[in-house]
Design a protein around this motif. Structure first.
Motif, PDB file in Angstrom:
ATOM      1  N   LYS A  33      22.110  44.880  32.353  1.00  0.00           N
ATOM      2  CA  LYS A  33      21.525  43.974  33.339  1.00  0.00           C
ATOM      3  C   LYS A  33      22.691  43.567  34.230  1.00  0.00           C
ATOM      4  N   CYS A  34      22.521  43.724  35.530  1.00  0.00           N
ATOM      5  CA  CYS A  34      23.617  43.464  36.463  1.00  0.00           C
ATOM      6  C   CYS A  34      23.214  42.442  37.512  1.00  0.00           C
ATOM      7  N   LEU A  35      24.175  41.620  37.897  1.00  0.00           N
ATOM      8  CA  LEU A  35      24.002  40.660  38.978  1.00  0.00           C
ATOM      9  C   LEU A  35      25.087  40.933  40.008  1.00  0.00           C
ATOM     10  N   PHE A  36      24.714  40.897  41.285  1.00  0.00           N
ATOM     11  CA  PHE A  36      25.680  41.023  42.375  1.00  0.00           C
ATOM     12  C   PHE A  36      25.529  39.775  43.227  1.00  0.00           C
ATOM     13  N   LEU A  37      26.580  38.953  43.231  1.00  0.00           N
ATOM     14  CA  LEU A  37      26.544  37.654  43.897  1.00  0.00           C
ATOM     15  C   LEU A  37      27.460  37.673  45.112  1.00  0.00           C
ATOM     16  N   ILE A  38      26.892  37.424  46.295  1.00  0.00           N
ATOM     17  CA  ILE A  38      27.689  37.471  47.526  1.00  0.00           C
ATOM     18  C   ILE A  38      27.707  36.125  48.247  1.00  0.00           C
ATOM     19  N   ASP A  39      27.340  35.050  47.545  1.00  0.00           N
ATOM     20  CA  ASP A  39      27.271  33.743  48.189  1.00  0.00           C
ATOM     21  C   ASP A  39      28.632  33.059  48.291  1.00  0.00           C
ATOM     22  N   LYS A  40      29.639  33.640  47.698  1.00  0.00           N
ATOM     23  CA  LYS A  40      30.982  33.067  47.704  1.00  0.00           C
ATOM     24  C   LYS A  40      31.980  34.215  47.655  1.00  0.00           C
ATOM     25  N   SER A  41      33.134  34.033  48.289  1.00  0.00           N
ATOM     26  CA  SER A  41      34.162  35.071  48.278  1.00  0.00           C
ATOM     27  C   SER A  41      35.255  34.691  47.281  1.00  0.00           C
ATOM     28  N   PRO A  42      35.749  35.605  46.463  1.00  0.00           N
ATOM     29  CA  PRO A  42      35.316  36.994  46.368  1.00  0.00           C
ATOM     30  C   PRO A  42      33.922  37.093  45.735  1.00  0.00           C
ATOM     31  N   PHE A  43      33.228  38.188  46.040  1.00  0.00           N
ATOM     32  CA  PHE A  43      31.925  38.443  45.453  1.00  0.00           C
ATOM     33  C   PHE A  43      32.099  38.658  43.947  1.00  0.00           C
ATOM     34  N   LYS A  44      30.992  38.583  43.209  1.00  0.00           N
ATOM     35  CA  LYS A  44      31.028  38.818  41.759  1.00  0.00           C
ATOM     36  C   LYS A  44      30.046  39.914  41.378  1.00  0.00           C
ATOM     37  N   LEU A  45      30.483  40.780  40.493  1.00  0.00           N
ATOM     38  CA  LEU A  45      29.620  41.773  39.866  1.00  0.00           C
ATOM     39  C   LEU A  45      29.638  41.442  38.380  1.00  0.00           C
ATOM     40  N   ILE A  46      28.473  41.112  37.840  1.00  0.00           N
ATOM     41  CA  ILE A  46      28.347  40.719  36.437  1.00  0.00           C
ATOM     42  C   ILE A  46      27.527  41.779  35.714  1.00  0.00           C
ATOM     43  N   LEU A  47      28.036  42.248  34.587  1.00  0.00           N
ATOM     44  CA  LEU A  47      27.371  43.276  33.785  1.00  0.00           C
ATOM     45  C   LEU A  47      27.199  42.745  32.368  1.00  0.00           C
ATOM     46  N   ALA A  48      25.989  42.848  31.862  1.00  0.00           N
ATOM     47  CA  ALA A  48      25.725  42.432  30.486  1.00  0.00           C
ATOM     48  C   ALA A  48      24.895  43.510  29.807  1.00  0.00           C
ATOM     49  N   ALA A  49      25.251  43.851  28.580  1.00  0.00           N
ATOM     50  CA  ALA A  49      24.500  44.853  27.831  1.00  0.00           C
ATOM     51  C   ALA A  49      23.296  44.164  27.196  1.00  0.00           C
ATOM     52  N   ARG A  50      22.130  44.695  27.477  1.00  0.00           N
ATOM     53  CA  ARG A  50      20.889  44.093  26.981  1.00  0.00           C
ATOM     54  C   ARG A  50      20.833  44.153  25.456  1.00  0.00           C
ATOM     55  N   GLY A  51      20.500  43.012  24.848  1.00  0.00           N
ATOM     56  CA  GLY A  51      20.374  42.940  23.399  1.00  0.00           C
ATOM     57  C   GLY A  51      21.697  42.885  22.662  1.00  0.00           C
ATOM     58  N   LYS A  52      22.787  42.805  23.405  1.00  0.00           N
ATOM     59  CA  LYS A  52      24.124  42.730  22.797  1.00  0.00           C
ATOM     60  C   LYS A  52      24.790  41.459  23.302  1.00  0.00           C
ATOM     61  N   ASN A  53      25.764  40.999  22.590  1.00  0.00           N
ATOM     62  CA  ASN A  53      26.537  39.853  23.040  1.00  0.00           C
ATOM     63  C   ASN A  53      27.745  40.392  23.807  1.00  0.00           C
ATOM     64  N   PHE A  54      27.476  40.962  24.984  1.00  0.00           N
ATOM     65  CA  PHE A  54      28.541  41.611  25.746  1.00  0.00           C
ATOM     66  C   PHE A  54      28.376  41.318  27.226  1.00  0.00           C
ATOM     67  N   TYR A  55      29.482  40.925  27.856  1.00  0.00           N
ATOM     68  CA  TYR A  55      29.466  40.473  29.240  1.00  0.00           C
ATOM     69  C   TYR A  55      30.780  40.847  29.914  1.00  0.00           C
ATOM     70  N   LEU A  56      30.691  41.389  31.110  1.00  0.00           N
ATOM     71  CA  LEU A  56      31.867  41.668  31.932  1.00  0.00           C
ATOM     72  C   LEU A  56      31.627  41.079  33.313  1.00  0.00           C
ATOM     73  N   GLU A  57      32.671  40.537  33.896  1.00  0.00           N
ATOM     74  CA  GLU A  57      32.569  39.992  35.250  1.00  0.00           C
ATOM     75  C   GLU A  57      33.748  40.515  36.056  1.00  0.00           C
ATOM     76  N   PHE A  58      33.440  41.064  37.228  1.00  0.00           N
ATOM     77  CA  PHE A  58      34.471  41.609  38.104  1.00  0.00           C
ATOM     78  C   PHE A  58      34.420  40.910  39.451  1.00  0.00           C
ATOM     79  N   GLU A  59      35.592  40.587  39.985  1.00  0.00           N
ATOM     80  CA  GLU A  59      35.667  40.086  41.349  1.00  0.00           C
ATOM     81  C   GLU A  59      35.627  41.291  42.281  1.00  0.00           C
ATOM     82  N   VAL A  60      34.793  41.189  43.304  1.00  0.00           N
ATOM     83  CA  VAL A  60      34.670  42.256  44.299  1.00  0.00           C
ATOM     84  C   VAL A  60      35.318  41.730  45.565  1.00  0.00           C
TER      85      VAL A  60
END
Length: 195
Positions: A33-60
């Motif tokens: 499941k991914c979120l792409f947030l552009i309301d603030k700089s730097p942008f954020k790309l958030i990745l989470a594995a469904r059904g797992k306790n796993f999360y990554l966040e990257f500044e774009v």
């Protein structure tokens, strides 16, 4: 590294006046499941594995560039989630993973791709009423009997975005929340002008 497909998504979001979008993709043994947030700089790309306790966040950053670094512990967890076995002839790297993410970024989004506050809540530390993540209403204050709290402003910023945060702060308005999931797919209406 550059995630060039985010450019297309970004352009479509700007045309449709959407500053937070979501998309899913399947890679190997995991659904993300991914979120792409552009309301603030730097942008954020958030990745989470469904059904797992796993999360990554990257500044774009400018040019849709991200640092492909993933902490060692999270990298090993990602390999486990993807059911990857050690293969010296075909090494897996964070850069290879982000390349796969880039290949799966949609170029266009629909209204179903809009992010609602409840989509973001699992990835943010909410102080005020943490179980209430479904937007319900706007609450204008008079500045005499009541005022917006800093906790509510922070919740507004985290779940709705920077623009709503600044408007609520300037106009002394709280965001009202509920724990009732029937509001999960409702988007906040315009913030009241007077308040």
């Amino acid at each position: 590294m550059e995630l060039n497909n985010l450019k297309f998504l970004y352009k479509d979001m700007k045309i449709k006046n959407i500053d937070r979008s979501k998309f899913d993709f399947l890679f190997k043994a995991a659904q993300f499941k991914c979120l792409f947030l552009i309301d603030k700089s730097p942008f954020k790309l958030i990745l989470a594995a469904r059904g797992k306790n796993f999360y990554l966040e990257f500044e774009v950053k400018d040019g849709f560039k991200v640092n492909p670094y993933i902490e060692k512990e999270k990298y090993y967890q990602l390999c486990e989630i993807l059911d990857l076995k050690r293969d010296d002839n075909n090494k897996f790297s964070p850069k290879a993973f982000l390349s796969q993410v880039n290949d799966r970024v949609p170029h266009n989004i629909s209204n179903k791709s809009r992010v609602v506050p409840a989509d973001i809540a699992p990835y943010r530390k909410i102080v005020e009423e943490e179980n209430k993540v479904y937007f319900y209403k706007w609450v204008p204050h008079d500045g005499i009997i009541s005022n917006v709290t800093s906790e509510n402003l922070e919740k507004t910023r985290l779940l709705i975005g920077e623009e709503a945060y600044h408007t609520c702060k300037e106009r002394n308005i709280s965001s009202g929340w509920t724990d009732n999931p029937k509001y999960a797919y409702k988007l906040p209406r315009d913030i009241p002008k007077n308040g």
